[in-house]
Design a protein around this motif. Structure first.
Motif, mmCIF file in Angstrom:
data_model
loop_
_atom_site.group_PDB
_atom_site.id
_atom_site.type_symbol
_atom_site.label_atom_id
_atom_site.label_comp_id
_atom_site.label_asym_id
_atom_site.label_seq_id
_atom_site.Cartn_x
_atom_site.Cartn_y
_atom_site.Cartn_z
ATOM 1 N N ALA A 1 0.842 -1.196 0.000
ATOM 2 C CA ALA A 1 0.000 0.000 0.000
ATOM 3 C C ALA A 1 0.876 1.244 0.000
ATOM 4 N N TYR A 2 0.394 2.266 -0.702
ATOM 5 C CA TYR A 2 1.172 3.498 -0.835
ATOM 6 C C TYR A 2 0.422 4.640 -0.170
ATOM 7 N N ILE A 3 1.070 5.318 0.745
ATOM 8 C CA ILE A 3 0.453 6.454 1.416
ATOM 9 C C ILE A 3 1.105 7.718 0.890
ATOM 10 N N LEU A 4 0.320 8.524 0.213
ATOM 11 C CA LEU A 4 0.876 9.659 -0.498
ATOM 12 C C LEU A 4 1.361 10.762 0.419
ATOM 13 N N GLN A 5 2.126 11.639 -0.172
ATOM 14 C CA GLN A 5 2.682 12.768 0.537
ATOM 15 C C GLN A 5 1.620 13.842 0.678
ATOM 16 N N ASP A 6 0.984 13.893 1.825
ATOM 17 C CA ASP A 6 0.149 15.046 2.165
ATOM 18 C C ASP A 6 -1.101 15.272 1.318
ATOM 19 N N LYS A 7 -2.164 15.653 1.971
ATOM 20 C CA LYS A 7 -3.378 16.136 1.346
ATOM 21 C C LYS A 7 -3.931 15.169 0.306
ATOM 22 N N SER A 8 -4.063 13.893 0.682
ATOM 23 C CA SER A 8 -4.604 12.955 -0.284
ATOM 24 C C SER A 8 -5.941 12.392 0.156
ATOM 25 N N VAL A 9 -6.577 12.977 1.159
ATOM 26 C CA VAL A 9 -7.931 12.533 1.495
ATOM 27 C C VAL A 9 -8.873 13.161 0.476
ATOM 28 N N PHE A 10 -10.055 12.582 0.350
ATOM 29 C CA PHE A 10 -11.097 13.172 -0.484
ATOM 30 C C PHE A 10 -11.872 14.127 0.408
ATOM 31 N N PRO A 11 -11.611 15.436 0.265
ATOM 32 C CA PRO A 11 -12.060 16.368 1.307
ATOM 33 C C PRO A 11 -13.573 16.456 1.475
ATOM 34 N N GLN A 12 -14.328 16.216 0.411
ATOM 35 C CA GLN A 12 -15.757 16.388 0.556
ATOM 36 C C GLN A 12 -16.482 15.100 0.922
ATOM 37 N N MET A 13 -15.749 13.980 0.919
ATOM 38 C CA MET A 13 -16.371 12.730 1.367
ATOM 39 C C MET A 13 -16.141 12.596 2.867
ATOM 40 N N THR A 14 -17.019 11.859 3.527
ATOM 41 C CA THR A 14 -16.855 11.710 4.971
ATOM 42 C C THR A 14 -15.684 10.791 5.270
ATOM 43 N N ALA B 1 -13.326 7.129 14.630
ATOM 44 C CA ALA B 1 -14.705 6.696 14.836
ATOM 45 C C ALA B 1 -15.559 7.866 15.302
ATOM 46 N N ASP B 2 -14.981 8.725 16.154
ATOM 47 C CA ASP B 2 -15.735 9.882 16.639
ATOM 48 C C ASP B 2 -16.141 10.803 15.507
ATOM 49 N N ARG B 3 -15.359 10.776 14.423
ATOM 50 C CA ARG B 3 -15.623 11.735 13.359
ATOM 51 C C ARG B 3 -16.064 11.053 12.067
ATOM 52 N N ARG B 4 -16.658 9.878 12.206
ATOM 53 C CA ARG B 4 -16.864 9.080 11.002
ATOM 54 C C ARG B 4 -17.741 9.751 9.971
ATOM 55 N N ASN B 5 -18.667 10.603 10.418
ATOM 56 C CA ASN B 5 -19.570 11.214 9.444
ATOM 57 C C ASN B 5 -19.201 12.630 9.059
ATOM 58 N N LYS B 6 -18.034 13.083 9.521
ATOM 59 C CA LYS B 6 -17.632 14.436 9.157
ATOM 60 C C LYS B 6 -16.898 14.410 7.819
ATOM 61 N N ALA C 1 -13.984 14.850 5.331
ATOM 62 C CA ALA C 1 -12.570 14.707 5.667
ATOM 63 C C ALA C 1 -11.828 16.032 5.625
ATOM 64 N N GLY C 2 -12.372 16.994 4.896
ATOM 65 C CA GLY C 2 -11.674 18.272 4.769
ATOM 66 C C GLY C 2 -11.606 19.072 6.053
ATOM 67 N N VAL C 3 -12.500 18.770 7.036
ATOM 68 C CA VAL C 3 -12.481 19.557 8.261
ATOM 69 C C VAL C 3 -11.595 18.934 9.340
ATOM 70 N N LEU C 4 -10.988 17.794 9.056
ATOM 71 C CA LEU C 4 -10.111 17.190 10.045
ATOM 72 C C LEU C 4 -8.854 18.023 10.216
ATOM 73 N N SER C 5 -8.284 17.949 11.406
ATOM 74 C CA SER C 5 -7.016 18.634 11.615
ATOM 75 C C SER C 5 -5.915 17.866 10.900
ATOM 76 N N GLY C 6 -4.746 18.474 10.813
ATOM 77 C CA GLY C 6 -3.640 17.873 10.064
ATOM 78 C C GLY C 6 -3.301 16.469 10.530
ATOM 79 N N GLY C 7 -3.180 16.307 11.845
ATOM 80 C CA GLY C 7 -2.818 14.999 12.369
ATOM 81 C C GLY C 7 -3.889 13.953 12.097
ATOM 82 N N GLU C 8 -5.150 14.339 12.239
ATOM 83 C CA GLU C 8 -6.230 13.394 11.993
ATOM 84 C C GLU C 8 -6.289 13.012 10.524
#
Lengths: 354, 337, 248
Positions: free
Chosen positions: B181-194, B227-232, B234-241
């Protein structure tokens, strides 16, 4: 800075340009149109390839120039004025002396060029708020609007068009004369643009293409550069429009604003040859024109199918165009430096590329 | 707690020692660099347990220290090249493993388009080990990860995982068949999906959506923060999350090998330690094999069992992580002093 | 604060329901190096964007060199002498390095270069000199898009210096840069500040960098100004430790 590649290319084109009509007199007008296409492609590329603003409306200046030149040429020496001439719908045939004709032609071309320039400055004030596809469609709208507007103006003959003054001289002289005008215009345009691209101006428009926000953030006054770029294109399009009108002998909306043909051709030629390069538009125009002429001879109406196919193949498989492809394959021949430590040589290079 | 005050006292001392702002000294003399000047600490072929000895070198955040060792890029390259001239042999690479080789790269020449970035690059790592690639910018560290995963042009050489040749597999095959598995360098979440949707996307290659959902639930069990943020979104998560989400999304396919590209880039100091704790947990508890690129080199070497120093597409030095940290040449050329 | 070149007074900015900046006040002393730290999402980049005119602010006032600039846009503010670099490095990727540098010349009304100036000559010499300054001289003829990430960051910095700005706002200039090169960057930033007199304002996460670079630091959190002071003071400030530095 002229390099050896360039000397060869200019030599070949010079031979074609000067000897062409001498060796193949039947094709003189055809080669004249070739130079016209070269000019259209080069000036389109200033905005499209070098600056990243794809204009589908440069043909507007072509048409306006054509009409402005007609007005100037006729009104200069025909005392009755343009309105009377056009409402006569061809029944009036003014007699100009040779010097009157050429003088009128000269002023006509000049006025046409200036008209194109002025119009582009006017357009610039609202068009450059648009970016990307919006600018393209917006400029297309300008061309269509200009065409439709023209036919409502009776002064310029409305839908019936204008007959241009007769050329004083036989057919051969006429062909050669207009050939020289087209060739001369193309040469002037090319060398002017070549010089322009070698200055800070060239860098500025490339910067706008690569990252306009960054250019703005670095203090580059982008609107100034956009205006100048479009202005130069419009100036030459206006001028060549005047020449084209005189070559045709009769102008109307279709001759002046050939949007779906020449308006799009100039884009297709540049894409074929390679956007944003000095020689791309020239190469693309020549190849396109040759293909167009030969398919017309052998395929007649299927010509449009052939041209359409070329366009599609170009866009899908060959986006970088001929020059782009050559530059990627032989970067050193075009002065592009490739990092020696990363070239595909295979063996250990050791150390950084010095 | 005591450690923190001890560290603070140490950095305060270092601060006052440098109180008089010295002008940076450019090292103009090219020292004849030797490969390792290992101090007297005995380092056997251990499986690099995090013992009390290792916590002495515990690096927090971006590490502390001065900035006075200034060398030009070309100078670093010259000195590194002389080190690289005595590059490690395959035998030496394998000596760093406690047991068998799990993933190996053999004489790889790879790059992008016509550009060759890696020249005859080789790598050995055992199962459940961690390896950190450090080196100057442009050396080819990310290219190594890209090559393992299939994003580059491979001109020659091979990549083997658990005995199988995986060199020419596509990225999706690498993930679904080879367990990489490859984990990209930074900012690779889909920000508008939960958060949950992001995890489900991680399981896109699974045969049935139900499997992906089950795997996502396992991730939520493991990381309650997510789990606490499962329905938020992804764009609103803090950097570490976000980094946590990126890592755990890669876990949905249950890979054996994790390729992590710059785990700490752009993260604030308190989350850097958190991310490395997560990676350590994955390595120790779940037995994952981790290969990472990390510009925060001190932190990367403190974490990893093995360190490779890459320069201009070749391995200059390879050694145990903490030994590299103690190497003064490595420190001077690649760690900022 | 005797002579602030940038003066931010009670600036607030919200968008999309998020209060990105709430009542921020800070000053950047002329000729100094000022740092801005804080957790991700605390409003640092938004504050930068507000200062350089990337977007209008909801409330407050921003003055640059004595002039009110809160209503001006990016290009105008850049031509007044304030530049910024971007978090995601931005360069002109299809042009080579020297060309990138040449076009970064100042476009202020009082500058000497004209639109049609030749590309050889004095501008080119200065461009190559600055490329050497950042260590990119050997790469100067390469297409900038082909450079590695760290090399592009160096180029972006060199371009900013080429412009001879009065003030330079740097957004995480060392993120993703090799530690030894970071030292070199800091050295060059210090020299640009001392020798060229450029005021610097730097957003950074790397405490090693900011502690060694800045003389005054502001810490933001959740859109508010949390604390400010000298580096050593902030490092021991419990609020800053809780909100940002962490540590176990």
């Amino acid at each position: 800075m002229i390099k050896s590649n360039d000397v060869m290319a200019y030599g070949a084109l010079g031979v074609l340009g000067i000897l062409g009509p001498i060796l193949f007199p039947d094709y003189t007008l055809s080669i004249a149109y070739l130079w016209m296409m070269v000019l259209m492609a080069c000036t389109w590329d200033t905005l499209g390839g070098q600056m990243g603003y794809n204009s589908l409306g440069n043909i507007t200046f072509f048409g306006v120039g054509m009409y402005v030149s007609a007005i100037v040429q006729i009104s200069f020496f025909y005392d009755g004025g343009v309105g009377e001439y056009t409402s006569a719908m061809g029944s009036i045939k003014p007699e100009f002396t040779d010097s009157e004709y050429f003088l009128g032609l000269f002023w006509g071309i000049l006025a046409a060029s200036v008209a194109g320039l002025v119009l582009s400055v006017l357009f610039s004030s609202f068009m450059f708020g648009l970016r990307g596809p919006y600018f393209a469609i917006g400029s297309l709208g300008l061309a269509i609007a200009a065409a439709e507007l023209t036919i409502t103006i009776d002064y310029v003959g409305g839908a019936s068009g204008i007959s241009m003054p007769l050329f004083p001289g036989d057919i051969e002289f006429r062909s050669t004369f207009f050939y020289m005008l087209c060739f001369g215009a193309a040469v002037i345009a090319h060398f002017l643009l070549r010089w322009l691209y070698s200055t800070q101006f060239g860098l500025a428009i490339n910067a706008i293409r690569d990252d306009e926000d960054k250019a703005e953030a670095m203090g580059i006054p982008t609107l100034v550069y956009k205006r100048i770029g479009w202005g130069i294109a419009a100036f030459f399009m206006g001028g060549i429009g005047a020449i084209a009108g005189n070559m045709a002998g009769f102008i109307d909306k279709e001759v002046a604003y050939p949007v779906p043909t020449f308006g799009i051709f100039m884009v297709a030629m540049v894409l074929l040859g390679g956007k944003g390069t000095l020689w791309g538009p020239v190469l693309g125009a020549i190849i396109f024109h040759v293909i167009k002429e030969t398919t017309w001879t052998y395929l007649l109406n299927l010509q449009w199918v052939a041209l359409g196919l070329i366009l599609i193949v170009n866009i899908v498989y060959f986006q970088q165009g001929i020059m782009g492809w050559l530059q990627a394959k032989f970067p050193e021949r075009f002065g592009i430096v490739v990092d020696p430590s990363t070239t595909q040589v295979g063996s250990r290079q050791g150390g950084d590329g010095q | 707690m005591a450690e923190r005050t001890k560290k603070k006292a140490a950095s305060k001392k270092a601060e006052s020692e440098k109180a008089a702002p010295k002008k940076a000294v450019k090292k103009t003399v090219a020292k004849k660099a030797s490969k390792t000047t290992a101090p007297a600490k005995k380092t056997a072929k251990k499986a690099a347990n995090k013992s009390a000895k290792k916590t002495e070198q515990n690096v927090s955040g971006y590490g502390s220290g001065g900035v006075d060792v200034v060398m030009s890029v070309d100078q670093v390259a010259k000195e590194a090249a002389s080190i690289a001239a005595a590059a490690p042999t395959i035998k030496e690479l394998e000596n760093l493993l406690p047991g068998d080789v799990y993933l190996s790269i053999n004489d790889l020449c790879a790059g992008y388009g016509k550009m060759e970035i890696l020249h005859d690059f080789s790598l050995r790592i055992g199962q459940g080990q961690s390896l950190c690639l450090i080196g100057p910018n442009g050396a080819g560290k990310s290219t190594v990860l890209h090559s393992i995963f299939g994003f580059t042009n491979i001109f020659s050489g091979s990549i083997m995982v658990n005995g199988k040749d995986v060199t020419s597999l596509t990225p999706s095959q690498k993930l679904s068949e080879a367990g990489i598995a490859y984990i990209l360098q930074d900012k690779s979440v889909f920000p508008q999906m939960t958060v949950e949707e992001n995890l489900l996307m991680g399981g896109f290659l699974k045969d049935k959506p139900a499997e992906a959902k089950a795997a996502a639930e396992m991730v939520f069990d493991k990381y309650s923060r997510l789990a606490d943020r499962r329905n938020k979104p992804a764009g609103v998560l803090s950097g570490g999350e976000r980094r946590l989400l990126e890592i755990s999304r890669a876990l949905v396919m249950q890979p054996q090998v994790l390729l992590v590209d710059e785990p700490s880039i752009g993260l604030e100091p308190r989350f850097i330690d958190m991310v490395f704790e997560i990676l350590e947990d994955l390595q120790r508890k779940d037995g994952k094999t981790i290969i990472m690129v990390e510009q925060n080199a001190k932190k990367g070497l403190a974490f990893a069992d093995i360190g490779y120093v890459l320069v201009s597409g070749e391995t200059a030095i390879a050694d145990a992580g903490d030994r590299l940290l103690e190497n003064p040449d490595v420190g001077r050329l690649f760690l900022g002093g | 604060m005797s002579d602030p070149i940038i003066n931010v007074e009670n600036v607030s900015k919200s968008y999309g329901g998020v209060h990105a900046n709430v009542d921020i006040t800070m000053q950047v002393e002329r000729g100094s190096i000022t740092g801005i730290i804080g957790p991700n999402g605390c409003g640092k980049t938004t504050l930068f964007n507000s200062i350089v005119g990337y977007h209008p602010i909801d409330q407050g006032s921003i003055q640059f060199d004595g002039q009110e600039i809160s209503k001006l846009r990016v290009g105008d503010i850049a031509r007044l002498g304030m530049l910024r670099t971007f978090q995601q490095t931005r360069i002109y990727s299809k042009m080579d390095c020297v060309d990138n540098m040449q076009i970064s010349v100042s476009h202020r009304p009082d500058s000497k270069s004209s639109i049609f100036a030749s590309r050889k000559g004095e501008i080119r010499d200065r461009a190559e000199h600055l490329l050497e300054f950042v260590g990119l001289y050997s790469k100067r003829n390469l297409i900038s898009g082909d450079l590695s990430f760290g090399q592009q960051k160096l180029l972006e910095l060199a371009m900013a210096l080429m412009n001879e700005p009065k003030a330079l706002l740097l957004d995480e200039p060392t993120a993703g840069i090799n530690p030894t090169l970071i030292n070199g960057l800091i050295d060059r930033l210090r020299r640009a500040n001392e020798e060229l007199g450029i005021t610097l304002c730097v957003i950074e996460h790397n405490m090693r960098v900011i502690m060694n670079l800045a003389s005054h630091i502001y810490c933001l959190s959740n859109g508010h100004m949390l604390a400010d002071g000298k580096p050593a003071e902030l490092q021991n400030d419990q609020r800053v430790i809780d909100a940002y530095l962490g540590g176990h």
